[in-house]
Design a protein around this motif. Structure first.
Motif, PDB file in Angstrom:
ATOM      1  N   TRP A 179       0.844  -1.184   0.000  1.00 41.07           N
ATOM      2  CA  TRP A 179       0.000   0.000   0.000  1.00 41.07           C
ATOM      3  C   TRP A 179       0.894   1.254   0.000  1.00 41.07           C
ATOM      4  O   TRP A 179       1.939   1.262   0.642  1.00 41.07           O
ATOM      5  N   SER A 225      -8.795  -6.173   1.184  1.00 38.38           N
ATOM      6  CA  SER A 225      -9.713  -6.264   2.310  1.00 38.38           C
ATOM      7  C   SER A 225      -9.455  -5.084   3.235  1.00 38.38           C
ATOM      8  O   SER A 225      -8.301  -4.713   3.465  1.00 38.38           O
ATOM      9  N   THR A 226     -10.535  -4.505   3.756  1.00 39.48           N
ATOM     10  CA  THR A 226     -10.400  -3.399   4.703  1.00 39.48           C
ATOM     11  C   THR A 226     -10.823  -3.817   6.114  1.00 39.48           C
ATOM     12  O   THR A 226     -10.863  -2.983   7.024  1.00 39.48           O
ATOM     13  N   ASP A 227     -11.098  -5.103   6.281  1.00 37.54           N
ATOM     14  CA  ASP A 227     -11.548  -5.577   7.586  1.00 37.54           C
ATOM     15  C   ASP A 227     -10.742  -6.781   8.062  1.00 37.54           C
ATOM     16  O   ASP A 227     -11.274  -7.702   8.686  1.00 37.54           O
ATOM     17  N   TRP A 258     -12.588   2.957  -1.004  1.00 35.21           N
ATOM     18  CA  TRP A 258     -13.156   2.467   0.264  1.00 35.21           C
ATOM     19  C   TRP A 258     -14.324   3.371   0.633  1.00 35.21           C
ATOM     20  O   TRP A 258     -14.134   4.557   0.932  1.00 35.21           O
ATOM     21  N   ALA A 262     -16.228   4.211   5.286  1.00 37.39           N
ATOM     22  CA  ALA A 262     -15.372   3.581   6.295  1.00 37.39           C
ATOM     23  C   ALA A 262     -15.756   4.069   7.684  1.00 37.39           C
ATOM     24  O   ALA A 262     -15.871   5.277   7.937  1.00 37.39           O
ATOM     25  N   HIS A 322      -8.559  -0.247  11.621  1.00 35.66           N
ATOM     26  CA  HIS A 322      -8.842  -1.213  10.563  1.00 35.66           C
ATOM     27  C   HIS A 322      -7.522  -1.857  10.130  1.00 35.66           C
ATOM     28  O   HIS A 322      -6.446  -1.284  10.313  1.00 35.66           O
ATOM     29  N   LEU A 377      -5.794  -3.259   6.673  1.00 40.65           N
ATOM     30  CA  LEU A 377      -5.868  -3.389   5.224  1.00 40.65           C
ATOM     31  C   LEU A 377      -5.011  -4.574   4.767  1.00 40.65           C
ATOM     32  O   LEU A 377      -3.933  -4.817   5.293  1.00 40.65           O
TER      33      LEU A 377
END
Length: 392
Positions: free
Chosen positions: A282, A315-317, A346, A349, A354, A356
């Motif tokens: 990221w 995935s953000t969770d 996203w 949110a 969180h 990522l």
């Protein structure tokens, strides 16, 4: 071990003490003139761009401009075993020799000879240290490993300028039964626990030399900086960074498979490591604080040593749910060797912490695993990295 077919490359097996002595006798005088003390790394390392690891320097992902596909040479990571030598191009000559040539005495070439006599080429490729991501063996998998504690910044994508190694070897009289090439650098001798191993040197197959290997004098249209191999470096696209010898002093071409400590003692896991795995990063600092909004645009990059990136899921969770990111086409031809940029929007949110995750799959179907295969040297951490952020 996962991905065994790609990770277990031929372990080159015959000793080359006599050949190594011949190589060292050629490069030692020039290496002695090349090094005059000084810092391990010569280019500026501003802390907003780099994490300073002493003899090594890591690119900060939060310093990467999403609009730039290529990594500027000034921002490219540095991996040194000792320190950067200063070499006078006027004195420099590349020696190519060995029983894999029609005349074992071989040839010597200046950079100007290479420029003038062979077709000049450009190759865009991702360049990466074998230990990139090493720190996550400890922080994410709870395993103790040795070596520089890279996060994911020992990587960059650049365009190399030079000539095809295959053209040069054929001109030098490459024999049809040659199988191995040993590249030796002009860096100072590497000493570990009182043992002098000499300068960095590593063999590779003639097949790779004839495929896509390059002798590079430039990067991104600029002359190589000393930290990146001036005046000439070997580039083996898609392969581990150690294979792309900096400050290239000689190439021994052999009808036997050659070895060195850099493919037997180090950079070896059940065989000499060659092709880089699939990874993702990221373009954010770890523990980033993101302002709450209806949509947050996130960016990143994924890469593979063997094929273009075909898909990136994020995935953000923390891995509970996954969605496809938008993978952007590379802006210039790279034979699939450069990384792929991607974007994920996203939406809505929730405030709070969180995790990522980004998981890439390349065109050959190689996908990042949840857990990287352990080895004590911390090579090839290719698992999906957990990236914490907080929405505020």
């Amino acid at each position: 071990m996962t991905d065994t077919r790609l990770r277990r490359r031929s372990l080159l097996g015959l000793p080359v003490a006599a050949a190594a002595g011949s190589v060292l006798s050629q490069v030692a005088p020039l290496a002695a003139r090349a090094v005059a003390g000084g810092p391990a790394i010569l280019k500026p390392l501003p802390p907003e761009w780099f994490i300073d690891h002493g003899t090594n320097a890591e690119m900060r992902w939060d310093s990467v401009d999403p609009k730039d596909y290529r990594t500027p040479q000034s921002r490219l990571f540095v991996r040194n075993h000792t320190r950067t030598p200063i070499i006078d191009e006027a004195d420099y000559r590349l020696r190519i020799f060995g029983d894999g040539l029609s005349d074992p005495a071989g040839v010597t070439l200046a950079v100007a000879d290479l420029r003038r006599r062979f077709t000049n080429v450009e190759v865009t490729a991702t360049h990466e240290c074998t230990g990139n991501g090493r720190s996550f063996f400890t922080t994410q998998q709870g395993q103790s490993v040795s070596g520089t504690a890279w996060t994911l910044g020992a990587v960059g994508t650049v365009t190399w300028q030079g000539v095809r190694l295959g053209d040069v070897l054929r001109s030098a009289g490459l024999r049809s039964d040659a199988v191995s090439v040993l590249s030796t650098g002009l860096d100072p001798s590497y000493v570990d626990k009182g043992v002098d191993y000499g300068p960095v040197r590593r063999p590779f197959p003639v097949a790779k030399a004839l495929d896509d290997a390059v002798l590079a004098w430039g990067v991104n249209g600029e002359r190589l900086l000393p930290d990146h191999g001036f005046p000439l470096r070997l580039v083996l696209p898609g392969w581990v960074g150690i294979a792309s010898t900096k400050w290239l002093g000689s190439l021994e071409v052999s009808r036997s498979e050659l070895t060195s400590p850099w493919n037997t003692k180090w950079y070896n896991v059940d065989g000499a490591l060659t092709v880089n795995p699939v990874r993702s990063a990221w373009e954010l600092p770890r523990d980033a604080r993101l302002p709450a909004a209806r949509k947050i645009v996130l960016t990143g990059r994924s890469w593979s040593g063997t094929a273009p990136i075909a898909r990136v899921d994020v995935s953000t969770d923390g891995g509970e749910t996954w969605s496809a990111a938008r993978v952007h086409p590379a802006p210039q031809p790279s034979r699939g060797r450069g990384w792929s940029q991607w974007t994920y929007v996203w939406r809505d949110a929730a405030p709070g912490p969180h995790t990522l995750l980004a998981r890439a799959t390349d065109g050959l179907g190689r996908t990042q695993p949840d857990v990287a295969a352990f080895n004590p040297s911390g090579y090839f951490f290719d698992a999906v990295v957990r990236h914490p952020v907080t929405v505020v």
